[in-house]
Design a protein around this motif. Structure first.
Motif, short mmCIF file in Angstrom:
data_model
loop_
_atom_site.label_atom_id
_atom_site.label_comp_id
_atom_site.label_asym_id
_atom_site.label_seq_id
_atom_site.Cartn_x
_atom_site.Cartn_y
_atom_site.Cartn_z
N VAL A 24 -3.71 7.24 -20.39
CA VAL A 24 -2.63 7.71 -19.50
C VAL A 24 -3.18 8.02 -18.11
CG1 VAL A 24 -0.93 9.53 -19.12
CG2 VAL A 24 -1.25 8.59 -21.41
N THR A 25 -4.35 8.64 -18.05
CA THR A 25 -4.97 8.96 -16.75
C THR A 25 -5.36 7.69 -16.02
OG1 THR A 25 -5.82 11.03 -17.69
CG2 THR A 25 -6.78 10.27 -15.62
N ALA A 26 -5.92 6.72 -16.74
CA ALA A 26 -6.27 5.44 -16.12
C ALA A 26 -5.02 4.71 -15.63
CB ALA A 26 -7.03 4.57 -17.12
N HIS A 27 -3.93 4.86 -16.36
CA HIS A 27 -2.65 4.26 -15.96
C HIS A 27 -2.21 4.81 -14.61
CE1 HIS A 27 1.01 2.08 -16.68
NE2 HIS A 27 1.76 3.17 -16.66
N LEU A 28 -2.31 6.13 -14.45
CA LEU A 28 -1.96 6.74 -13.17
C LEU A 28 -2.91 6.31 -12.07
CD1 LEU A 28 -0.47 8.79 -11.36
CD2 LEU A 28 -2.04 10.54 -12.22
N GLY A 29 -4.22 6.31 -12.37
CA GLY A 29 -5.20 5.93 -11.36
C GLY A 29 -5.02 4.51 -10.87
N PHE B 86 -3.09 0.61 -6.81
CA PHE B 86 -2.18 -0.49 -6.46
C PHE B 86 -1.30 -0.10 -5.27
CE2 PHE B 86 2.11 -2.34 -7.22
CZ PHE B 86 1.80 -3.66 -6.92
N PHE B 87 -0.75 1.10 -5.31
CA PHE B 87 0.06 1.64 -4.22
C PHE B 87 -0.73 1.66 -2.91
CE2 PHE B 87 1.71 5.70 -2.19
CZ PHE B 87 2.87 5.15 -1.69
N SER B 88 -1.98 2.11 -2.98
CA SER B 88 -2.82 2.18 -1.79
C SER B 88 -3.15 0.80 -1.25
CB SER B 88 -4.11 2.94 -2.11
OG SER B 88 -3.82 4.26 -2.54
N LEU B 89 -3.38 -0.16 -2.15
CA LEU B 89 -3.69 -1.52 -1.71
C LEU B 89 -2.51 -2.15 -0.99
CD1 LEU B 89 -5.49 -4.01 -1.60
CD2 LEU B 89 -4.73 -4.60 -3.92
N LEU B 90 -1.31 -1.97 -1.52
CA LEU B 90 -0.12 -2.51 -0.86
C LEU B 90 0.02 -1.94 0.55
CD1 LEU B 90 2.54 -2.38 -3.72
CD2 LEU B 90 1.34 -4.39 -2.87
N LEU B 91 -0.18 -0.64 0.69
CA LEU B 91 -0.07 0.00 2.01
C LEU B 91 -1.16 -0.52 2.95
CD1 LEU B 91 0.72 3.68 0.95
CD2 LEU B 91 2.30 2.03 1.95
N THR C 85 10.06 -5.34 -12.70
CA THR C 85 10.57 -5.80 -11.41
C THR C 85 9.47 -5.82 -10.36
OG1 THR C 85 12.74 -4.86 -11.94
CG2 THR C 85 12.31 -5.38 -9.63
N VAL C 86 8.64 -4.77 -10.35
CA VAL C 86 7.51 -4.74 -9.41
C VAL C 86 6.55 -5.90 -9.72
CG1 VAL C 86 5.48 -3.43 -8.70
CG2 VAL C 86 7.68 -2.28 -8.96
N GLY C 87 6.33 -6.17 -11.01
CA GLY C 87 5.45 -7.27 -11.38
C GLY C 87 5.96 -8.61 -10.87
N VAL C 88 7.25 -8.85 -11.00
CA VAL C 88 7.85 -10.08 -10.46
C VAL C 88 7.71 -10.11 -8.95
CG1 VAL C 88 10.00 -11.37 -10.18
CG2 VAL C 88 9.44 -10.34 -12.40
N GLY C 89 7.89 -8.94 -8.31
CA GLY C 89 7.74 -8.86 -6.87
C GLY C 89 6.34 -9.22 -6.41
N VAL C 90 5.34 -8.85 -7.18
CA VAL C 90 3.96 -9.19 -6.83
C VAL C 90 3.72 -10.68 -7.01
CG1 VAL C 90 1.54 -8.80 -7.41
CG2 VAL C 90 3.12 -6.88 -7.34
N LEU D 193 -4.40 -5.96 -10.33
CA LEU D 193 -4.12 -4.55 -10.64
C LEU D 193 -2.84 -4.40 -11.44
CD1 LEU D 193 -5.14 -2.72 -7.33
CD2 LEU D 193 -6.26 -2.55 -9.56
N VAL D 194 -1.84 -5.21 -11.11
CA VAL D 194 -0.57 -5.15 -11.85
C VAL D 194 -0.77 -5.58 -13.30
CG1 VAL D 194 1.65 -6.32 -12.09
CG2 VAL D 194 1.03 -5.32 -9.92
N LEU D 195 -1.54 -6.65 -13.50
CA LEU D 195 -1.79 -7.10 -14.87
C LEU D 195 -2.54 -6.04 -15.66
CD1 LEU D 195 -2.77 -10.83 -14.18
CD2 LEU D 195 -0.62 -9.97 -15.12
N TRP D 196 -3.55 -5.43 -15.04
CA TRP D 196 -4.29 -4.38 -15.71
C TRP D 196 -3.39 -3.17 -15.99
CZ3 TRP D 196 -7.84 -3.33 -18.85
CH2 TRP D 196 -8.46 -2.09 -18.91
#
Length: 313
Positions: free
Chosen positions: A137-142, A147-152, A83-88, A116-119
């Motif tokens: 998994v760590t890269a997934h979180l990072g 992405f969260f920071s860029l949106l803000l 859903t977030v991907g479609v939103g982007v 960032l979403v695609l990655w």
């Protein structure tokens, strides 16, 4: 009645596109924060491989027969991520479609968010196919935090620049940026601890205590820098509207994060909702610092020295 009617072309001029895009950015940021909390719950409940395949789950869009709590968490996490991907994609469409009415940097910022979403999607698939390999998994979180920071950042940059009555301390925006980057690094250390189950391993007296100790040591600079930014921002509350509230907010989130972290450690990560809360509050604290850093940078550019009155001497 005639005065209240606008044509489509008139509605696209001025503030309307920026308002729509800005609200959409806040919505996506909120969804992303919830998605990260949901991802933390999925990990804590050991549901990361509840769906053995990707992108489907047991070869189905909705695995009704296999559905239990763990399968639901992993399936729902993927649903929200999609859903977030479609939103982007919608964001990119709006940014480029309305580019003549928006700042020049916004379409490129939206495109970066799409990248960032695609990655992030690729990393999400690899976490399953590579059986939760800790570095992935760590890269997934990072990537999710970036992405969260860029949106803000994009959302705050679309706000009207607040009026500043006097110059801010020159070091404050830079200090806020250092605090943000330090907290981001500390979040990655936390992700490394979680992905390697280092705390559990250490509590059992086995190994990986050094990884846990790195995270605990990282608390010191992250806390001191965030505390300094919060206190200094609070002291500038008369410079611009909202600075006092942001300073209070950062300090309250910092206190909450420390309290939850201590409780999580003392209870040896046995209370799953507490562990998820620790991740969620950490992401919210990082987001608050991002918003504050961007706001301070903009205020610094807007600030003009105010004349000194005789009574101030």
């Amino acid at each position: 009645m005639i005065g209240t009617q606008f044509t489509a072309s008139e509605s696209l001029r001025g503030w309307v596109p920026q308002l729509v895009v800005r609200r959409w950015l806040w919505f996506l940021a909120t969804m992303t924060w919830g998605l990260m909390a949901l991802g933390s719950a999925t990990r804590v409940m050991e549901a990361g491989l509840a769906c053995p395949d990707w992108p489907l789950c047991f070869g189905q869009v909705l695995p009704a027969q296999q559905m239990d709590l763990q399968v639901f968490l992993e399936w729902f996490h993927r649903l929200v991520a999609a859903t977030v991907g479609v939103g982007v994609l919608i964001l990119v469409g709006m940014a480029w479609g309305w580019r003549s009415h928006l700042p020049r940097w916004l379409p490129w910022g939206a495109t970066a968010a799409l990248g960032l979403v695609l990655w992030q999607g690729i990393l999400g698939g690899l976490t399953v196919t590579q059986l939760l390999r800790f570095d992935i998994v760590t890269a997934h979180l990072g990537t999710g935090l970036a992405f969260f920071s860029l949106l803000l950042t994009l959302a705050v940059a679309l706000l009207e620049a607040p009026e500043v009555t006097q110059p801010l301390p020159k070091f404050l925006p830079g200090l806020a940026l250092v605090a943000t980057l330090t907290l981001y690094g500390q979040s990655l250390l936390g992700g490394l601890v979680a992905s390697r189950w280092a705390a559990h391993q250490c509590f059992l007296g086995r190994e990986l205590c050094q990884v846990l100790h790195w995270h605990l040591l990282g608390v010191i600079p992250a806390t001191l820098l965030t505390l300094g930014v919060g206190v200094m921002t609070l002291r500038q509350k008369r410079v611009a509207p909202g600075l006092g509230r942001w300073g209070h907010g950062v300090l309250m989130l910092l206190a909450l994060q420390i309290g939850v972290g201590v409780a999580t450690y003392q209870l040896r990560l046995q209370v799953e909702p507490l562990t998820v809360t620790h991740q969620a509050v950490g992401a919210l604290l990082l987001g608050s610092l991002v918003v504050l850093t961007v706001s301070l940078q903009r205020m610094t550019r807007q600030a003009t020295p105010s004349p000194i009155s005789p009574t101030a001497i």
